[in-house]
Design an enzyme around this catalytic site. Structure first.
Site, PDB file in Angstrom:
ATOM      1  N   ASP A 193     -17.278   6.879  -1.905  1.00  0.00           N
ATOM      2  CA  ASP A 193     -16.039   6.714  -1.131  1.00  0.00           C
ATOM      3  C   ASP A 193     -15.794   8.044  -0.416  1.00  0.00           C
ATOM      4  OD1 ASP A 193     -13.569   5.799  -0.156  1.00  0.00           O
ATOM      5  OD2 ASP A 193     -12.494   6.207  -2.030  1.00  0.00           O
ATOM      6  N   ARG A 249     -13.272  -9.002   1.572  1.00  0.00           N
ATOM      7  CA  ARG A 249     -11.860  -8.704   1.320  1.00  0.00           C
ATOM      8  C   ARG A 249     -11.021  -9.957   1.575  1.00  0.00           C
ATOM      9  NH1 ARG A 249      -9.912  -3.455   1.394  1.00  0.00           N
ATOM     10  NH2 ARG A 249      -7.954  -4.483   0.859  1.00  0.00           N
ATOM     11  N   HIS A 278      -7.369   0.821  -6.510  1.00  0.00           N
ATOM     12  CA  HIS A 278      -7.577  -0.088  -5.372  1.00  0.00           C
ATOM     13  C   HIS A 278      -8.196  -1.382  -5.922  1.00  0.00           C
ATOM     14  CE1 HIS A 278      -7.779  -1.419  -1.397  1.00  0.00           C
ATOM     15  NE2 HIS A 278      -8.696  -0.640  -0.875  1.00  0.00           N
ATOM     16  N   ARG A 328       0.884  -1.185   0.000  1.00  0.00           N
ATOM     17  CA  ARG A 328       0.000   0.000   0.000  1.00  0.00           C
ATOM     18  C   ARG A 328       0.906   1.215   0.000  1.00  0.00           C
ATOM     19  NH1 ARG A 328      -5.369   1.196   3.462  1.00  0.00           N
ATOM     20  NH2 ARG A 328      -6.118  -0.103   1.764  1.00  0.00           N
ATOM     21  N   GLN A 332      -9.962  -4.197  -3.799  1.00  0.00           N
ATOM     22  CA  GLN A 332     -11.286  -3.790  -3.295  1.00  0.00           C
ATOM     23  C   GLN A 332     -12.364  -4.030  -4.358  1.00  0.00           C
ATOM     24  OE1 GLN A 332     -12.140  -2.281  -0.070  1.00  0.00           O
ATOM     25  NE2 GLN A 332     -14.103  -2.970  -0.873  1.00  0.00           N
ATOM     26  N   CYS A 345     -16.412   0.958   0.369  1.00  0.00           N
ATOM     27  CA  CYS A 345     -15.189   0.202   0.671  1.00  0.00           C
ATOM     28  C   CYS A 345     -14.778   0.352   2.137  1.00  0.00           C
ATOM     29  CB  CYS A 345     -14.055   0.643  -0.252  1.00  0.00           C
ATOM     30  SG  CYS A 345     -13.514   2.345  -0.002  1.00  0.00           S
TER      31      CYS A 345
HETATM   32  N1  NVA Z   1      -9.975   6.590  -1.464  1.00  0.00           N
HETATM   33  C1  NVA Z   1      -9.627   6.114  -0.146  1.00  0.00           C
HETATM   34  C2  NVA Z   1      -9.870   4.643  -0.040  1.00  0.00           C
HETATM   35  C3  NVA Z   1      -9.618   4.070   1.326  1.00  0.00           C
HETATM   36  C4  NVA Z   1      -9.788   2.575   1.372  1.00  0.00           C
HETATM   37  C5  NVA Z   1      -8.185   6.454   0.164  1.00  0.00           C
HETATM   38  O1  NVA Z   1      -7.322   6.318  -0.727  1.00  0.00           O
HETATM   39  O2  NVA Z   1      -7.904   6.879   1.281  1.00  0.00           O
HETATM   40  N1   CP Z   2     -11.185  -0.472   2.209  1.00  0.00           N
HETATM   41  C1   CP Z   2      -9.924  -0.509   2.675  1.00  0.00           C
HETATM   42  O1   CP Z   2      -8.967  -0.704   1.933  1.00  0.00           O
HETATM   43  O2   CP Z   2      -9.831  -0.362   4.022  1.00  0.00           O
HETATM   44  P1   CP Z   2      -8.477  -0.136   4.862  1.00  0.00           P
HETATM   45  O3   CP Z   2      -7.959   1.236   4.490  1.00  0.00           O
HETATM   46  O4   CP Z   2      -8.920  -0.206   6.287  1.00  0.00           O
HETATM   47  O5   CP Z   2      -7.493  -1.194   4.507  1.00  0.00           O
END
Ligand code: NVA
Ligand code: CP
Length: 309
Positions: free
Chosen positions: A223, A291, A129, A102, A132, A263
């Site tokens: 989101d 997930r 993502h 990540r 997801q 998500c």
């Molecule tokens: N768009 C959000 C998704 C979190 C799972 C982010 O990147 O923070």
């Molecule tokens: N949806 C998702 O990726 O959640 P986290 O940021 O908690 O991993």
């Protein structure tokens, strides 16, 4: 060897193979049959951003497959002190069997994958993502919404939206995206998605009217308005997204049996109302649980293809 960096890199058939594996392994897990598909394998999990679901689902998933997960926060490894991504990759990928990352820029993930000796999975970047969206598709199947659905994404043109574009383009369904002006999707991603959609027959449209997008649709999703890394823009974003909250008034324009996906984490009173969130909580938390299952399908598929030329 294949890396899972974006849905764009896979055919519809390959993505459906991963989903089928996820369904099979989910059913086995529910029967408490833990088949060691990845016995003694180690998954390195590098996090440059926070996570609840991604960390817990990957760590639990690899354990249930017979392996072990290593949680590697960038605060704790030398990456956080400036060791280059390419060196981190060349070290870690000689020791572990698969890596999930990540991070921020997609290019950092691509650099890691380029130098890696083992398959790399995108656990979220600023651009995509994909794990997801595999999860969301599995959830749509389970809730009877994967057969030619009309989906609406309301909110920020971000990593989630980009992955929705890719999923719709690959699977060939209709996706309507409504974003405020100035918060549209990356034009390069849109171009890619529309090119794929041309082949698959997917209908993808863009606009600035959420009600128009949601009208008569089967799946509504949104989101956060402030993604990780955008905290400094919070005040200005909250103003720009006024009118984009998914609430019961907005959901009344969708089909009566429409589902709502998120998500998570969800910010009530911003992108979704408390009432709409709680009304759809069974779907949302099934999505969260998925997930675990969807990613097992992805890991087992990548493991089976690690010697592909
Ligand atoms: N768009 C959000 C998704 C979190 C799972 C982010 O990147 O923070
Ligand atoms: N949806 C998702 O990726 O959640 P986290 O940021 O908690 O991993």
């Amino acid at each position: 060897m294949r890396h899972f960096l974006t849905l764009k890199d896979f055919s519809k058939e390959e993505l459906l193979e991963m989903i089928a594996l996820a369904q099979k392994i989910k059913a086995q897990t529910k029967r408490k049959e833990f088949v060691p598909y990845m016995e003694r394998q180690t998954l390195g999990m590098i996090f440059e951003k926070s996570s609840t679901r991604t960390r817990v689902s990957f760590e639990t998933g690899i354990y249930q497959l017979g392996g072990v997960g290593l949680f590697l926060s960038s605060n704790d490894i030398q990456l956080g002190r400036g060791e280059p991504m390419k060196d981190t990759s060349r070290v870690i990928s000689r020791m572990v069997d698969m890596v999930m990352i990540r991070t921020f820029e997609q290019s950092k993930l691509e650099e890691f994958a380029h130098y890696s000796k083992v398959p790399v999975i995108n656990g979220l970047t600023d651009s995509y993502h994909p794990v997801q969206l595999m999860t969301d598709y599995l959830t749509m199947i389970e809730f009877g919404k994967a057969d030619n659905p009309v989906c609406a994404y309301v909110g920020d043109g971000n990593n989630m939206t980009h992955s929705w574009l890719m999923l719709a383009a690959k699977m060939g369904f209709e996706l309507r995206v409504a974003t405020p002006e100035g918060y549209e999707c990356d034009p390069a991603v849109v171009e890619d998605a529309l090119a794929i959609a041309k082949e698959s027959g997917a209908k993808i449209t863009f606009g600035n009217d959420p009600v128009e997008a949601v009208k008569g649709c089967d799946v509504v999703t949104t989101d956060t308005w402030v993604s990780m890394g955008q905290e400094a823009e919070k005040e200005i974003r909250l103003k720009a997204f006024a009118g984009y909250m998914v609430d019961e008034a907005m959901m009344s324009h969708a089909k009566d049996d429409a589902i709502f996906l998120h998500c998570l984490p969800a910010y009530r009173g911003y992108e979704v109302s408390e009432e709409t969130f709680e009304k759809h909580s069974e779907t949302i938390f099934s999505e969260a649980e998925n997930r675990l299952h969807a990613q097992k399908g992805i890991m087992v598929w990548l493991d089976a293809h690690r010697n592909d030329s």
